[in-house]
Design an enzyme around this catalytic site. Structure first.
Site, short mmCIF file in Angstrom:
data_model
loop_
_atom_site.label_atom_id
_atom_site.label_comp_id
_atom_site.label_asym_id
_atom_site.label_seq_id
_atom_site.Cartn_x
_atom_site.Cartn_y
_atom_site.Cartn_z
N GLU A 43 0.88 -1.07 -0.11
CA GLU A 43 -0.18 -0.04 0.08
C GLU A 43 1.02 1.14 0.08
O GLU A 43 1.67 1.32 0.87
CB GLU A 43 -0.80 -0.14 1.13
CG GLU A 43 -2.04 1.07 1.20
CD GLU A 43 -2.88 1.23 2.28
OE1 GLU A 43 -2.84 0.31 3.15
OE2 GLU A 43 -3.54 2.14 2.53
N ARG A 268 5.56 -12.84 9.44
CA ARG A 268 6.27 -11.54 9.22
C ARG A 268 7.62 -11.45 9.87
O ARG A 268 7.83 -12.24 11.06
CB ARG A 268 5.43 -10.37 10.06
CG ARG A 268 4.26 -10.20 9.74
CD ARG A 268 3.44 -9.06 10.87
NE ARG A 268 3.98 -7.80 10.29
CZ ARG A 268 3.18 -6.99 9.26
NH1 ARG A 268 2.24 -7.83 8.77
NH2 ARG A 268 3.49 -5.86 8.83
N LYS A 278 4.61 0.72 9.28
CA LYS A 278 4.50 1.85 8.39
C LYS A 278 4.03 3.24 9.29
O LYS A 278 4.54 4.26 9.50
CB LYS A 278 4.15 1.86 7.19
CG LYS A 278 4.79 1.27 6.27
CD LYS A 278 4.24 1.11 4.86
CE LYS A 278 3.28 0.05 4.58
NZ LYS A 278 2.70 -0.03 3.41
#
Ligand code: ATP
Ligand code: MG
Length: 554
Positions: A43, A268, A278
Site C-alpha cells: 500500500e 512477518r 509504517k
C-alpha cells in the site's frame, strides 16, 4: 516478547520453503498448468522497510525459481493515506534490491471492474446496502463466543440494493451513511465472515483516480479480485490474513472465477531493536524524531541504503531467515553479520583516528615527511597498496594508550613498543600532561630499522595500532549510530534518545577525495560510507554502517 531466534540456525537450508512445496504440488497437479505468478502488493502509504524486503525477496525469487512472473502492484484502495511520493520510493526500493517486475499495476485501475463485481454480487443476492452506523454494526457483530445479529437491512430487495448502490456511487450520501456488505453468515465462527463491509463511502481525492470515485472497496474484497484479474496463482501474504482467507475464497467463488488464486500466509519479520510498522515509522518522521524516511537509523530500505547496507547483504539476510508459519523475533545481529560478510572483501581500508591523542617521535627529523606503503585490503591482495604520509607528529587513538596498563594491554604505555600500522616500531617514552593532569601528548621514539616491508626480522611486538600524520590529516565527520529502539527498565521498547553521535575525526589525506556513497573499512573501527546527502567537495561525512566485531555467536 517472542523468543529470539538464533541467527543463521535456519539459514543453511532455506533453498526450499513450505511455499515452494505448495507450488511444486500445484505444478505436479497442473492446478494452474505450468504457471507460477506472484505479486508484491504494497500500500503506498509509507516507505518500505526490511520486513517488506522479506516479502519482496520471497515473491520475486519464487517467481524466478519456477520461471514465473511477479508483478509490483500498488494496493491503493484507501485514498486518504496514499501518496505518489510513496509510489516512487517503493519502485526505487524494489529495483535497488535487484528485482524487476513483470508488470507495474495499480489496484485503483480495477475500480470499474470491482464495481461491476459488486453489482454482480448484489444481483446474486450476495450483497446488500446497509444503513447501520459503524457503532451499531459493531454491536451487531457478536463476539468470539456469541453469534452476530442480522442487520434489519439484510432483506432489502435486489432492485433496491442496486439502486442504493448506484446512488452511493453517484455521491448522494455522506461518508459513513451507508455501506455495501457481503451477505454471508452472521453466526459464522469466523467474525470476518459475518457480513463484512465490502464498499464504503469516502469523499476523498485519490492519488490515481482523482475525484472519480466516492466509494472505495475494502481490502478483503478488493485483494482477491486484484489477484484474479492479474492471473496470480499464489497470493503470498503475512500471517494476520489467515483468518481472512475464507473471505478471500468466498469472493472468488461467488464471482465464479475459474482457476482462482490461492492465498498462502507466512510469518512477518520482526527484528530486535527495530519497529516494523509504517504507521509508527511515519510518526517518527512526522514528529521529527528522525531525519526523514531515509534516516540511517530507520529500518526502511531507504534508511538502510543510506546507512551503507548493500542489496546483496539484505537479500542474503532474507535467505538466511527463511520462511515459516511461526512468528518469531530475529536478532538484528544477523543483519549486521550479513553486511560484514558482504563488505569484508569488497571495500578498501583506510586509517581514521576518532579520539585523537598527539604523538611526537622525538628522534624523527623535523622537516621530513615520508610515504609508507599500506595494503588496501587485508582480505584481497588484488586491491593493491597506497602511500600514506608519515612524519614526526602523528595522532593515535586515546584508547590506544594507558598510563598504567591493565593486564594483557599490549598497546602504548610508557616503556612499551608497538607497531604503527605499515610504518615503524615505536616506543612510548614519556607523556606530557596539562595542568589538570590529563595526558595531552606522548613522547615516543622510533626504530628506523623496523620499517614495514624492509625485511626487518628482529624482535616481535604484540600490538599494531593505526595512526594518522598530524600535518596532512584531513578532518572528517563521523556519524555513529545506536539502535533506534531500546528496552527501558520495564522491558518495554522505547525510542533510544541517544541513537546518533556526531563528531569530528582525523583521516588519512586520501579521504579528502572520497565520493559520496563510497564505503570503506576504517581500520580497527568498522565499516563506513560517505553519506550520500551530506558528503560533497568540502565536507566528508561518514555513516557508521556496522562495527567490526560481531555480537553474533555461532
Ligand atoms: P505495515 O504493517 O508496516 O504498515 P503492511 O503490511 O501494512 O505493513 P503493506 O504495504 O500492506 O504493508 O505490505 C505489502 C506486503 O508486504 C504485504 O504482502 C505484507 O504482508 C508484507 N509485509 C509487510 N510487513 C512485513 C513484515 N514485517 N514481514 C514480512 N512481510 C511483510
Ligand atoms: Mg497493509
Amino acid at each position: 516478547m517472542a523468543e529470539i531466534e538464533k541467527p543463521g540456525t535456519n539459514g543453511e537450508q532455506t533453498a526450499s520453503n513450505f511455499i515452494h512445496n505448495i507450488i511444486e504440488k500445484d505444478l505436479e497437479n497442473q492446478t494452474y498448468g505450468n504457471r507460477v505468478y506472484t505479486r508484491f502488493p504494497p500500500e503506498p502509504n509509507g516507505y518500505l522497510h526490511i520486513g517488506h524486503a522479506k516479502s519482496i525477496c520471497l515473491n520475486f525469487s519464487t517467481a524466478q525459481k519456477y520461471n514465473g512472473k511477479c508483478n509490483l502492484r500498488f494496493d491503493d484502495t484507501n485514498p486518504v493515506k496514499e501518496d505518489t511520493e510513496y509510489v516512487e520510493s517503493i519502485e526505487a526500493d524494489v529495483k535497488w534490491l535487484g528485482f524487476q517486475w513483470d508488470k507495474l499495476l495499480f489496484a485503483s485501475d480495477y475500480f470499474d471492474k470491482m464495481y461491476e463485481c459488486a453489482v454482480a454480487l448484489i444481483q446474486k443476492g450476495k450483497a446488500y446496502v446497509c444503513d447501520l452506523t459503524a457503532e451499531e454494526m459493531k454491536q451487531h457483530r457478536g463476539t468470539l463466543t456469541e453469534p452476530g445479529k442480522e442487520s434489519p437491512y439484510r432483506t432489502r430487495s435486489v432492485q433496491e440494493n442496486l439502486e442504493l448502490f448506484e446512488s452511493m456511487k453517484q455521491g448522494q450520501f455522506k461518508d459513513g451513511e451507508k455501506v455495501l456488505r457481503a451477505k454471508i453468515d452472521m453466526s459464522s465462527p469466523n467474525i470476518n465472515m459475518r457480513d463484512p463491509v465490502i464498499y464504503r463511502i469516502a469523499h476523498a481525492e485519490h492519488h490515481n483516480t482523482g475525484d472519480k470515485w466516492c466509494i472505495y472497496p475494502m481490502y478483503d474484497y478488493a485483494h482477491p479480485i486484484e489477484d484474479a484479474i492479474e492471473g496470480i496463482t499464489h497470493s503470498i501474504c503475512t500471517l494476520e490474513f489467515e483468518d481472512h482467507r475464507p473471505l478471500y475464497d468466498w469472493v472468488l467463488k461467488e464471482l465464479e472465477w475459474e482457476q482462482p488464486p490461492q492465498q498462502i500466509e507466512f510469518a512477518r519479520l520482526n527484528l530486535t531493536n527495530m519497529v516494523m510498522s509504517k504507521r509508527y515509522l511515519k510518526a517518527l518522521v512526522d514528529d521529527g524524531n528522525v531525519d526523514g524516511w531515509d534516516d540511517p537509523r530507520m529500518p526502511t530500505i531507504a534508511g538502510l541504503r543510506r546507512r551503507g547496507f548493500t542489496p546483496e547483504a539484505i537479500r542474503d539476510f532474507c535467505e538466511r531467515i527463511g520462511v515459516s508459519k511461526a512468528n518469531s523475533m530475529v536478532d538484528i545481529a544477523l543483519l549486521e553479520h550479513c553486511i560484514r560478510e558482504d563488505l569484508k572483501d569488497k571495500v578498501e581500508s583506510r586509517m581514521v583516528v576518532m579520539n585523537p591523542l598527539k604523538v611526537v617521535i622525538t628522534n624523527y627529523p623535523e622537516d621530513v615527511t615520508e610515504e609508507v606503503d599500506i595494503e588496501n585490503s587485508k582480505e584481497d591482495e588484488a586491491k593493491g597498496i597506497r602511500k600514506v604520509p608519515f612524519s614526526r607528529e602523528l595522532y593515535v587513538e586515546r584508547d590506544d594508550f594507558m598510563e598504567i596498563p591493565e593486564k594483557k594491554y599490549f598497546r602504548l604505555f610508557p616503556g612499551n613498543e608497538v607497531r604503527f600500522k605499515g610504518a615503524y616500531f615505536i616506543t612510548c617514552q614519556d607523556v606530557v600532561k596539562d595542568d589538570d593532569g590529563n595526558v595531552t601528548e606522548l613522547r615516543c621514539t622510533y626504530d628506523p630499522e623496523t620499517r614495514s616491508g624492509s625485511g626487518f626480522d628482529g624482535r616481535k611486538v604484540k600490538g599494531t595500532i593505526h595512526w594518522v600524520d598530524a600535518k596532512t590529516a584531513v578532518k572528517i565527520k563521523i556519524r555513529s549510530y545506536g539502535y533506534l529502539m531500546i528496552e527501558d527498565e520495564k522491558g518495554e521498547n522505547i525510542l533510544n534518545p541517544d541513537s546518533l553521535k556526531e563528531f569530528e575525526a582525523y583521516g588519512e589525506p586520501a579521504l579528502l577525495h572520497t565520493a559520496a556513497g563510497t564505503r570503506y573499512q576504517f581500520f580497527r573501527h568498522g565499516y563506513y560510507i560517505a553519506d550520500e546527502a551530506l558528503t560533497n567537495d568540502s565536507d566528508k561525512v561518514f555513516n557508521q554502517i556496522v562495527d567490526l566485531k560481531s555480537s553474533w555467536k555461532k
